[in-house]
Design an enzyme around this catalytic site. Structure first.
Site, PDB file in Angstrom:
ATOM      1  N   GLY A 188       0.797  -1.223   0.000  1.00  0.00           N
ATOM      2  CA  GLY A 188       0.000   0.000   0.000  1.00  0.00           C
ATOM      3  C   GLY A 188       0.827   1.270   0.000  1.00  0.00           C
ATOM      4  O   GLY A 188       0.377   2.322   0.433  1.00  0.00           O
ATOM      5  N   CYS A 189       2.070   1.189  -0.480  1.00  0.00           N
ATOM      6  CA  CYS A 189       2.899   2.392  -0.515  1.00  0.00           C
ATOM      7  C   CYS A 189       3.207   2.756  -1.958  1.00  0.00           C
ATOM      8  O   CYS A 189       3.199   1.910  -2.834  1.00  0.00           O
ATOM      9  CB  CYS A 189       4.211   2.164   0.214  1.00  0.00           C
ATOM     10  SG  CYS A 189       3.981   1.507   1.851  1.00  0.00           S
ATOM     11  N   MET A 190       3.503   4.031  -2.186  1.00  0.00           N
ATOM     12  CA  MET A 190       3.850   4.458  -3.536  1.00  0.00           C
ATOM     13  C   MET A 190       5.298   4.137  -3.861  1.00  0.00           C
ATOM     14  O   MET A 190       5.730   4.204  -4.991  1.00  0.00           O
ATOM     15  CB  MET A 190       3.592   5.950  -3.689  1.00  0.00           C
ATOM     16  CG  MET A 190       2.123   6.234  -3.917  1.00  0.00           C
ATOM     17  SD  MET A 190       1.850   7.924  -4.357  1.00  0.00           S
ATOM     18  CE  MET A 190       1.923   8.657  -2.741  1.00  0.00           C
TER      19      MET A 190
END
Ligand SMILES: Cc1ncc(COP(=O)(O)O)c(C=O)c1O
Lengths: 133, 410
Positions: free
Chosen positions: A50-52
């Site tokens: 869930g991280c960029m």
């Protein structure tokens, strides 16, 4: 509990304006490699979803104390994850469970970019989950 | 490079209240319109106005306000229809592009797809045009085929043609890529598919904003877009479908407003569009979309496209002068959606530095993970230019990237 590093970060950030905070985090990210993150730990199972950018956190327990090291492929995020993992390493389960989002808020990084603050809160929750506290 | 004198970008900017705000004490430079565009005052006031003066449920009441609200709502449908050269009964209001495509997957799927059938899509698609088909793979046993792209981000048309075998029942492709800005040769795609009797859906979420679209001239079977990328509100989208095709499909959801008669023995359904619009629709948002269409039509889609091309060309020329710059998506036919990376710097670092300068860009995989991987990256920075952006803002983007390069010493 020993939260000296956390306090150091909080004090340092407190003295800076937003632009300087930003550079401080970048510097942390650039120098975080003093303790290199073991290459073979950059596996998907250590990936925080869930991280960029990609963020890896590994967790060990030693003498009842939880230790974390973190890595990211983005420098800014590496600065943040290294601050988080160093701040909250060396704590007992009980102490770690007592770390709240307020601790993150007190670092005053919200103005940096709100997205990063959300990311750090996610990192804290992830660390607590890894430690199963 | 000369600027387009007839196009008064400052006058347009003055219509968008949000563009005068600051972020981190710097003027906002909004280069993320491909994700969601900002709204002109005309849209905002149309929405406020209906809520303050003319609001009631539609298609229901015999009372005055319900009639007025219904008129506004249906006239928004008319505006959409005129905008894409369709008729009103071919225009279905949905929550957005995603819902429109899910509606087709679900209803066209129920009526026309069975195990072993194939749907052709591409590597270039937004997840909203991949996942609904994959869900049908799971539930119906259909097979999804993907047209590949080359290193410029151009669809491989020979591969496309080769995929069009006898089991293919639908082609569903992006009109314009949301990552690369590639404009696909939709006329050729449609002609080829139709020559084999295969209907075509175009995901027009990016296509609708960068030029005029004529569904009749295209002879496309389904065309899909979202209101919020067309300077209208979120929560409203459009599915255009050819009338016969729409009425060959069962309803999407059951409820009020979509039935002819309900008895305890069974129900007969209204024709399209109402068959597909169960329940109270997004009344205010539809009216907002109508106002957005009035707004862009007044400026002119071709004028908007010409302005955006100017911005794109300037951005590509200036960015490519930066050492280590990787422009991702260099199709000859391309709109103002610009993905890039700088060698040795993570896109998130670039985007964060830009953000601190007030420059809003998107970073990541842009809901198109297979495409980003196919182009050989983990993530990209994406700047997208809309009708209100300026050449000065392009320069701020370039300056921000140069600053990031200095900060990260690449
Ligand atoms: C090409 C494309 N398809 C589909 C979508 C999904 O649109 P929405 O999120 O408005 O439903 C988008 C928007 O991100 C898009 O760019």
């Amino acid at each position: 509990m020993s939260m000296e590093l956390y306090q150091e970060y909080a004090d340092a950030l407190d003295m800076l304006d937003d632009d300087m905070r930003f550079e401080y985090i970048i510097d942390l990210g650039k120098t975080a490699n003093e303790v290199p993150f073991p290459e073979d730990f950059m596996r998907d199972e250590n990936l925080m979803h869930g991280c960029m950018s990609r963020v890896w956190i590994i967790h060990t327990v030693n003498d009842g104390k939880h230790n974390f090291i973190g890595e990211s492929d983005a420098v800014i995020v590496k600065g943040l994850v290294s601050m988080m993992t160093k701040s909250f390493s060396g704590l007992t389960s009980e102490e770690l469970a007592g770390i709240t989002l307020d601790h993150v808020r007190k670092l005053n990084l919200g103005a940096l970019t709100t997205q990063r603050q959300v990311g750090m809160m996610a990192m804290l929750k992830h660390m607590q989950k890894l430690a199963a506290v | 490079m000369t600027s387009n004198l007839a196009y008064d970008v400052q006058k347009i900017r003055a219509d968008f209240p949000i563009l005068s705000r600051e972020v981190y004490g710097k003027p906002l430079v909004f280069l993320d319109s491909a994700a969601s565009a900002q709204k002109p005052r005309q849209v905002i006031s149309a929405m406020v106005d209906v809520m303050e003066n003319d609001y009631a449920n539609v298609h229901r009441g015999a009372h005055y306000l319900s009639q007025v609200a219904t008129d506004h709502f249906e006239s928004a449908r008319e505006k959409v229809a005129r905008f894409i050269n369709a008729t009103e009964d071919e225009v279905i209001f949905t929550r957005g592009g995603t819902e429109s495509m899910n509606l087709v997957a679900s209803c066209f799927g129920q009526a026309h797809l069975k195990g072993g059938d194939q749907v052709v899509t591409s590597v270039m698609e937004h997840h909203a045009n991949i996942v609904p088909w994959q869900m049908l793979e799971g539930s119906k046993g259909i097979e999804v085929l993907f047209v590949p792209v080359d290193e410029r981000g151009v669809l491989d048309m020979a591969a496309f043609e080769a995929l069009l075998g006898p089991k293919v029942k639908l082609v569903s492709l992006a009109h314009v890529s949301n990552v690369l800005g590639t404009v696909n040769p939709v006329e050729d795609i449609i002609a080829l598919a139709h020559s084999k009797g295969i209907p075509v859906m175009l995901d027009g979420c990016q296509g609708i904003t960068h030029g005029s679209v004529d569904v009749k001239a295209l002879d496309v079977d389904f065309y899909v877009f979202s209101g919020h990328k067309l300077y209208g509100p979120s929560g409203i989208g459009v599915l255009y479908g050819k009338k016969g095709l729409l009425n060959s499909m069962p309803p999407y959801q059951g409820g009020g407003d979509m039935i002819e008669t309900v008895t305890l023995e069974g129900t007969t359904f209204k024709e399209a569009p109402h068959r597909f619009e169960a329940g109270t629709p997004a009344i205010v948002e539809a009216i907002g979309l109508g106002a957005a269409i009035d707004y862009v039509s007044e400026v002119g889609m071709d004028a908007i496209a010409a302005h955006e091309t100017l911005l794109l060309e300037q951005a590509m020329a200036k960015l490519s002068a930066i050492e280590g710059m990787q422009l991702i998506g260099t199709a000859p036919n391309k709109v103002s959606v610009l993905s890039f990376n700088v060698e040795g710097i993570h896109p998130l670092d670039i985007a964060t530095v830009l953000d601190r300068q007030g420059v809003a860009v998107r970073v990541g995989q842009h809901c198109a993970e297979p495409l980003i991987k196919a182009m050989g990256y983990e993530a990209t920075v994406r700047a997208s230019f809309g009708m209100y952006n300026t050449l000065e803002e392009v320069d701020k983007l370039v300056a921000g990237v140069e600053k990031a390069k200095k900060m990260f010493g690449a």
